[in-house]
Enzyme design. Structure first.
Site, PDB file in Angstrom:
ATOM      1  N   ASP A 329       0.856  -1.182   0.000  1.00  0.00           N
ATOM      2  CA  ASP A 329       0.000   0.000   0.000  1.00  0.00           C
ATOM      3  C   ASP A 329       0.895   1.236   0.000  1.00  0.00           C
ATOM      4  OD1 ASP A 329       1.109   0.229   2.504  1.00  0.00           O
ATOM      5  OD2 ASP A 329      -0.784   0.249   3.603  1.00  0.00           O
ATOM      6  N   ASP A 331       1.432   4.737   2.340  1.00  0.00           N
ATOM      7  CA  ASP A 331       1.024   5.361   3.609  1.00  0.00           C
ATOM      8  C   ASP A 331       1.421   6.833   3.649  1.00  0.00           C
ATOM      9  OD1 ASP A 331       0.454   2.650   5.036  1.00  0.00           O
ATOM     10  OD2 ASP A 331       2.508   2.430   4.308  1.00  0.00           O
ATOM     11  N   ASP A 444      -3.306   4.534   2.765  1.00  0.00           N
ATOM     12  CA  ASP A 444      -3.634   4.884   4.151  1.00  0.00           C
ATOM     13  C   ASP A 444      -3.316   6.351   4.380  1.00  0.00           C
ATOM     14  OD1 ASP A 444      -4.445   2.422   4.950  1.00  0.00           O
ATOM     15  OD2 ASP A 444      -2.911   2.160   6.506  1.00  0.00           O
TER      16      ASP A 444
HETATM   17  P1  UTP Z   1       2.352  -1.128   6.597  1.00  0.00           P
HETATM   18  O1  UTP Z   1       1.508  -2.278   7.022  1.00  0.00           O
HETATM   19  O2  UTP Z   1       1.873  -0.325   5.451  1.00  0.00           O
HETATM   20  O3  UTP Z   1       3.815  -1.693   6.359  1.00  0.00           O
HETATM   21  O4  UTP Z   1       2.519  -0.222   7.871  1.00  0.00           O
HETATM   22  P2  UTP Z   1       4.958  -1.217   5.384  1.00  0.00           P
HETATM   23  O5  UTP Z   1       6.201  -1.276   6.170  1.00  0.00           O
HETATM   24  O6  UTP Z   1       4.625   0.066   4.736  1.00  0.00           O
HETATM   25  O7  UTP Z   1       5.022  -2.395   4.366  1.00  0.00           O
HETATM   26  P3  UTP Z   1       4.295  -2.529   2.946  1.00  0.00           P
HETATM   27  O8  UTP Z   1       5.353  -2.255   1.954  1.00  0.00           O
HETATM   28  O9  UTP Z   1       3.174  -1.554   2.869  1.00  0.00           O
HETATM   29  O10 UTP Z   1       3.828  -3.938   2.893  1.00  0.00           O
HETATM   30  C1  UTP Z   1       3.397   0.886   7.914  1.00  0.00           C
HETATM   31  C2  UTP Z   1       3.647   1.299   9.296  1.00  0.00           C
HETATM   32  O11 UTP Z   1       2.470   1.779   9.899  1.00  0.00           O
HETATM   33  C3  UTP Z   1       2.288   1.213  11.162  1.00  0.00           C
HETATM   34  C4  UTP Z   1       3.052  -0.075  11.159  1.00  0.00           C
HETATM   35  O12 UTP Z   1       3.582  -0.338  12.425  1.00  0.00           O
HETATM   36  C5  UTP Z   1       4.124   0.151  10.154  1.00  0.00           C
HETATM   37  O13 UTP Z   1       5.268   0.556  10.846  1.00  0.00           O
HETATM   38  N1  UTP Z   1       0.870   0.935  11.384  1.00  0.00           N
HETATM   39  C6  UTP Z   1       0.158   0.275  10.450  1.00  0.00           C
HETATM   40  C7  UTP Z   1       0.288   1.330  12.546  1.00  0.00           C
HETATM   41  O14 UTP Z   1       0.942   1.945  13.399  1.00  0.00           O
HETATM   42  N2  UTP Z   1      -1.018   1.039  12.775  1.00  0.00           N
HETATM   43  C8  UTP Z   1      -1.767   0.373  11.873  1.00  0.00           C
HETATM   44  O15 UTP Z   1      -2.963   0.121  12.111  1.00  0.00           O
HETATM   45  C9  UTP Z   1      -1.160  -0.018  10.674  1.00  0.00           C
HETATM   46 MN    MN Z   2       2.754   0.411   3.723  1.00  0.00          MN
END
Ligand code: UTP
Ligand code: MN
Length: 520
Positions: A329, A331, A444
């Site tokens: 995704d 973020d 997100d």
């Molecule tokens: P992600 O699940 O998007 O992981 O969460 P990522 O490292 O970006 O990996 P990919 O490439 O998308 O698969 C990003 C960060 O957001 C935090 C997670 O701890 C992670 O560090 N997070 C995610 C939260 O704090 N709360 C949530 O509900 C989801």
């Molecule tokens: Mn991510």
């Protein structure tokens, strides 16, 4: 060997020869210590001499190895050889000390069993000791610099798969153990060749070591292979690949006999709005997002934010901030330099995006964090309470991207096996990806007030294990509580403010680790 007058020596020998074991001569003074001297490399006569010496000092020295034995004394043997011998005696399960002769002679001199020290232990490896590179690594992932360069991908892939399977099976504890083990291997400066190089490394439990050994010796791990091939794992992968479906829901469906998307559709289960969107855009969402696509989304989000509140700031977080070339995704963290101005921003951003046709799905949760009410212990460390939007964007493809789009959008072999080719009949909602001028991307959006921005940035940059380790470090080593909102010091009983990630690391007594080195 000390010189003993001939007369006495004779006496000693004859005395010694009378007893079957030491107990016949002098009652054992140290009943908890039952010794056995290994003849191998020591030699029969020296063994006899030393055994008798021990008995005279009141030690129980056995002639034959048995379950009674608590200490095995060896000379010039390495631990590995002695363990092999022990196994041949059926004693591999026995809790015996394997000790060097030095412990024995020192005990003789002292007249009692001396305290066992490291130097009394048998050497682990006799050969190649100088050639084996032994690694050393700090215990917490947040103390280490983990780049994307990994010299042990075969091993870390194996452990990550077992971690994923554990997480999907609602066994988070096991999952974390495998993640920690994989993270340790990720920082090693070269490829591991033998498990002897791993001696003393943190976080490598018995289970992980077995998997590592399996892969090193056989090229693959039987446990990993059987997990990969299991119906349960394949079905969990396919079903949790649906946005809005977690491990619990997937497991419930599997127990009802639903293993793939077609069976789910046929079951007539009522799906919620997120799951319906997830099913509709299944292939796109399971197709990794590239850096270029992430950049295009970033441009779009920045444009939307700028058009509703010009001075608001947007930062891409998650894996892309850590330099990953792709992600599941994209973020973003949004804030405003004036505290409070961020309130009400997100709905406006979303209606802007909606009006331009860029949103396929969105669900917003309100900010529910209140420092004064939450108290230091809360929110539970892994949850945060920011205003947050889980969405699916419609990303328009450029001519070039459309031409390069894969004909058959299959994510991985698990899905390809679980779910046959996506023809029109099995995918009524889905137009073949190649024919479309757009693709769906999970995005997100998180909004943070500027006072919490540094914590939010640190918390949303990841990796997930790095975050977990930061919180574990804070709690165990510093008696502090870290969340994506704040840092609370339990000793000083106050919140520690920070306006940058560097300050948070400093509060935690950690060296600053930049995002590109948080890929634990
Ligand atoms: P992600 O699940 O998007 O992981 O969460 P990522 O490292 O970006 O990996 P990919 O490439 O998308 O698969 C990003 C960060 O957001 C935090 C997670 O701890 C992670 O560090 N997070 C995610 C939260 O704090 N709360 C949530 O509900 C989801
Ligand atoms: Mn991510």
């Amino acid at each position: 060997m000390m010189l003993v007058p001939l007369k006495r020596r004779k006496l000693v020998l004859s005395k010694g020869n009378t007893g079957v074991d030491g107990g016949d001569i002098v009652a054992a003074k140290f009943p908890q210590v039952v010794l056995f001297l290994l003849e191998r490399k020591m030699g029969a006569s020296r063994r006899t001499f030393l055994s008798q010496l021990g008995r005279r000092k009141g030690f129980q020295v056995e002639e034959q190895f048995s379950k009674k034995v608590t200490h095995v004394i060896c000379e010039n043997n390495c631990a590995e050889d002695v363990r092999t011998w022990l196994a041949s005696q059926g004693g591999e399960q026995a809790e015996v000390h394997l000790l060097d002769i030095s412990w024995y002679t020192e005990s003789m001199r002292a007249g009692h069993p001396v305290h066992m020290l490291d130097r009394h232990e048998l050497q682990e490896l006799q050969v190649d000791k100088s050639e084996v590179v032994v690694f050393s690594v700090p215990a917490y992932a947040c103390q280490r610099r983990t780049t994307l360069e990994n010299h042990n991908t075969t091993l870390t892939d194996a452990l990550s798969l077992l971690a994923e399977n554990a997480e999907l099976s609602d066994e988070d504890g096991r999952g974390v153990a495998f993640r920690r083990a994989a993270a340790v291997l990720k920082v090693l400066p070269s490829a591991v060749k033998s498990t002897s190089q791993l001696t003393g490394l943190p976080c490598l439990g018995g289970h992980s070591l077995r998997v590592i050994k399996d892969v090193l010796e056989n090229g693959s791990s039987s446990e990993v292979e059987s997990t990969k091939g299991s119906e349960q794992y394949k079905a969990l992968k396919v079903l949790t690949g649906i946005f809005g479906v977690g491990a619990k829901t997937a497991d419930r469906w599997i127990r009802e006999g639903i293993h793939d998307l077609r069976q789910l559709r046929d079951s007539g289960h009522a799906l919620n709005r997120a799951q319906r969107a997830g099913l509709e855009h299944y292939d796109d969402i399971n197709q990794p997002v590239s850096k270029t696509e992430a950049a295009a989304i970033e441009e779009l989000v920045k444009k939307a934010v700028a058009s509703v509140l010009p001075r608001a700031q947007v930062v891409m977080t998650g894996g892309f901030r850590r330099g990953k070339p792709s992600g599941h995704d994209v973020d973003f963290l949004i804030t405003h330099p004036e505290e409070g101005r961020e309130v009400g921003l997100l709905p406006k951003v979303l209606s802007w995006l909606q009006s331009k046709g860029f949103l396929l799905y969105q669900k917003t949760t309100r900010n529910s964090y209140l420092e004064s009410k939450e108290g230091p212990g809360r929110p539970p460390s892994s949850m945060d309470r920011f205003e947050r939007c889980l969405s699916i964007f419609k990303l328009l493809r450029t001519e070039k991207q459309a031409a390069e789009a894969p004909q058959d959008v299959m994510v991985n072999d698990v899905q390809a096996e679980g779910e046959q080719k996506s023809d029109e009949s099995s995918r009524p909602e889905q137009t073949a990806a190649a024919d479309r001028r757009w693709r769906a991307v999970r995005v997100d959006l998180v909004v943070s007030p500027i006072s919490q921005f540094a914590f939010a940035l640190l918390g949303w940059t990841g990796s997930k294990l790095f975050e977990r380790e930061l919180r574990r470090w804070a709690g165990y080593e510093k008696s502090m509580c870290l969340s994506s909102h704040a840092l609370y010091d339990n000793n000083q009983r106050r919140y520690l403010r920070a306006s940058s990630e560097e300050e948070i690391f400093a509060h935690l007594g950690l060296e600053y680790i930049p995002p590109s080195e948080r890929n634990a």
